[in-house]
Design a protein around this motif. Structure first.
Motif, mmCIF file in Angstrom:
data_model
loop_
_atom_site.group_PDB
_atom_site.id
_atom_site.type_symbol
_atom_site.label_atom_id
_atom_site.label_comp_id
_atom_site.label_asym_id
_atom_site.label_seq_id
_atom_site.Cartn_x
_atom_site.Cartn_y
_atom_site.Cartn_z
ATOM 1 N N ILE A 221 101.725 -60.063 -39.588
ATOM 2 C CA ILE A 221 102.618 -61.129 -39.096
ATOM 3 C C ILE A 221 102.620 -61.162 -37.569
ATOM 4 O O ILE A 221 102.474 -60.137 -36.907
ATOM 5 N N ASP A 222 102.816 -62.356 -37.016
ATOM 6 C CA ASP A 222 102.962 -62.546 -35.571
ATOM 7 C C ASP A 222 104.463 -62.472 -35.283
ATOM 8 O O ASP A 222 105.202 -63.423 -35.537
ATOM 9 N N VAL A 223 104.926 -61.318 -34.777
ATOM 10 C CA VAL A 223 106.368 -61.085 -34.660
ATOM 11 C C VAL A 223 107.059 -62.069 -33.704
ATOM 12 O O VAL A 223 108.187 -62.491 -33.956
ATOM 13 N N ASP A 224 106.376 -62.460 -32.624
ATOM 14 C CA ASP A 224 106.996 -63.399 -31.677
ATOM 15 C C ASP A 224 107.200 -64.761 -32.348
ATOM 16 O O ASP A 224 108.273 -65.360 -32.266
ATOM 17 N N PHE A 225 106.167 -65.238 -33.030
ATOM 18 C CA PHE A 225 106.243 -66.522 -33.731
ATOM 19 C C PHE A 225 107.349 -66.489 -34.800
ATOM 20 O O PHE A 225 108.187 -67.381 -34.875
ATOM 21 N N ILE A 226 107.345 -65.436 -35.627
ATOM 22 C CA ILE A 226 108.329 -65.328 -36.718
ATOM 23 C C ILE A 226 109.750 -65.278 -36.158
ATOM 24 O O ILE A 226 110.664 -65.896 -36.702
ATOM 25 N N VAL B 42 115.873 -59.632 -33.538
ATOM 26 C CA VAL B 42 114.914 -60.003 -34.592
ATOM 27 C C VAL B 42 113.548 -59.369 -34.327
ATOM 28 O O VAL B 42 112.903 -58.879 -35.258
ATOM 29 N N LEU B 43 113.119 -59.351 -33.063
ATOM 30 C CA LEU B 43 111.830 -58.710 -32.734
ATOM 31 C C LEU B 43 111.840 -57.236 -33.132
ATOM 32 O O LEU B 43 110.891 -56.745 -33.743
ATOM 33 N N GLU B 44 112.934 -56.548 -32.787
ATOM 34 C CA GLU B 44 113.040 -55.116 -33.137
ATOM 35 C C GLU B 44 113.045 -54.936 -34.652
ATOM 36 O O GLU B 44 112.419 -54.031 -35.190
ATOM 37 N N ASN B 45 113.753 -55.831 -35.346
ATOM 38 C CA ASN B 45 113.829 -55.781 -36.808
ATOM 39 C C ASN B 45 112.434 -55.961 -37.419
ATOM 40 O O ASN B 45 112.037 -55.208 -38.322
ATOM 41 N N LEU B 46 111.697 -56.932 -36.915
ATOM 42 C CA LEU B 46 110.354 -57.213 -37.448
ATOM 43 C C LEU B 46 109.403 -56.042 -37.194
ATOM 44 O O LEU B 46 108.655 -55.634 -38.084
ATOM 45 N N GLU B 47 109.455 -55.493 -35.977
ATOM 46 C CA GLU B 47 108.559 -54.380 -35.635
ATOM 47 C C GLU B 47 108.855 -53.150 -36.496
ATOM 48 O O GLU B 47 107.942 -52.487 -36.981
ATOM 49 N N ARG B 48 110.155 -52.866 -36.715
ATOM 50 C CA ARG B 48 110.517 -51.729 -37.570
ATOM 51 C C ARG B 48 110.102 -51.973 -39.019
ATOM 52 O O ARG B 48 109.629 -51.074 -39.706
ATOM 53 N N GLY B 49 110.283 -53.221 -39.467
ATOM 54 C CA GLY B 49 109.912 -53.572 -40.837
ATOM 55 C C GLY B 49 108.434 -53.383 -41.101
ATOM 56 O O GLY B 49 108.030 -52.907 -42.169
ATOM 57 N N VAL B 50 107.602 -53.724 -40.105
ATOM 58 C CA VAL B 50 106.146 -53.534 -40.233
ATOM 59 C C VAL B 50 105.836 -52.041 -40.304
ATOM 60 O O VAL B 50 105.084 -51.586 -41.173
ATOM 61 N N LYS B 51 106.450 -51.259 -39.382
ATOM 62 C CA LYS B 51 106.219 -49.805 -39.358
ATOM 63 C C LYS B 51 106.601 -49.131 -40.669
ATOM 64 O O LYS B 51 105.953 -48.188 -41.121
ATOM 65 N N LEU B 52 107.683 -49.610 -41.288
ATOM 66 C CA LEU B 52 108.181 -49.003 -42.528
ATOM 67 C C LEU B 52 107.484 -49.537 -43.780
ATOM 68 O O LEU B 52 107.797 -49.135 -44.889
ATOM 69 N N GLY B 53 106.562 -50.476 -43.571
ATOM 70 C CA GLY B 53 105.825 -51.031 -44.717
ATOM 71 C C GLY B 53 106.621 -52.036 -45.538
ATOM 72 O O GLY B 53 106.253 -52.361 -46.668
ATOM 73 N N LEU B 54 107.729 -52.536 -44.967
ATOM 74 C CA LEU B 54 108.540 -53.539 -45.671
ATOM 75 C C LEU B 54 108.048 -54.953 -45.363
ATOM 76 O O LEU B 54 108.201 -55.860 -46.176
#
Length: 199
Positions: free
Chosen positions: A139-144, A122-134
């Protein structure tokens, strides 16, 4: 033979529940004696442990495979949901709930393993999603990632979401919709709505 016992037991446990299925019923379904079961598993708890560990390994390998495909993060979440639903066969018997109630030590151990696997994914998914503008940049990726885990395991709580009132597949879709709308950018929302139409 050990793998055959695990496979048949898994099928019975998912359809009827960990508590409901007896060693006699497993032996009958396999066409073997109960003595044969006890040759491989000292008791029912040992068999339940083997079944849950096998399911966990299969799902974990499947998730690793999906994450390795490198699809966009929103599609990835729905692909993982589909994979989990295929393995758990819509959870007619609420296996997580029964595990928690009748095998609490095993449930806690499994939950910790699930969290470790899911947290990384999930952390990797969130970080990639931020990078791709999705996903939104703020967002606080650890919290989410932690809230996501609590939510996805929480909807399997039979007290909160009784199976007679809720279908697991639609619960999962509703939860993913809820989760993603909270973190998506307008671009991400378009991708989410495309997925919801397909699912």
């Amino acid at each position: 033979m050990r793998e055959t016992i695990i496979e048949k037991s898994c099928e019975l446990f998912l359809n009827l529940g960990f508590k409901s299925v007896t060693m006699d019923e497993i032996a009958n379904a396999l066409g073997v004696s109960k003595k044969t079961l006890y040759k491989y598993f000292s008791n029912k708890t040992a068999l339940v442990t083997a079944v849950t560990n096998t399911m966990f390994e299969k799902i974990s390998c499947g998730i690793d495979h999906v994450c390795g495909i490198d699809m966009n993060p929103i599609d990835e979440i729905f692909a993982i949901k589909k994979l989990v639903m295929e393995h758990l066969k819509d959870e007619k018997s609420s296996p997580q709930y029964q595990l928690q109630k009748y095998y609490p030590k095993l449930f806690l151990s499994l939950k910790q393993k699930q969290f470790q696997i899911m947290q990384k994914c999930v952390l990797e998914n969130l970080e990639r999603g931020v990078k791709l503008g999705l996903y939104r940049e703020d967002i606080d990726v650890d919290f989410i990632s932690r809230i996501y885990f609590i939510g996805i395991t929480g909807i399997k709580d039979n007290d909160m979401f009784p199976l007679k009132n809720y279908v697991m597949k639609s619960l999962m879709n509703q939860y993913l919709d809820y989760h993603l709308r909270g973190i998506c950018t307008p671009k991400g929302i378009l991708q989410l709505e495309k997925q919801l139409k397909e699912n």
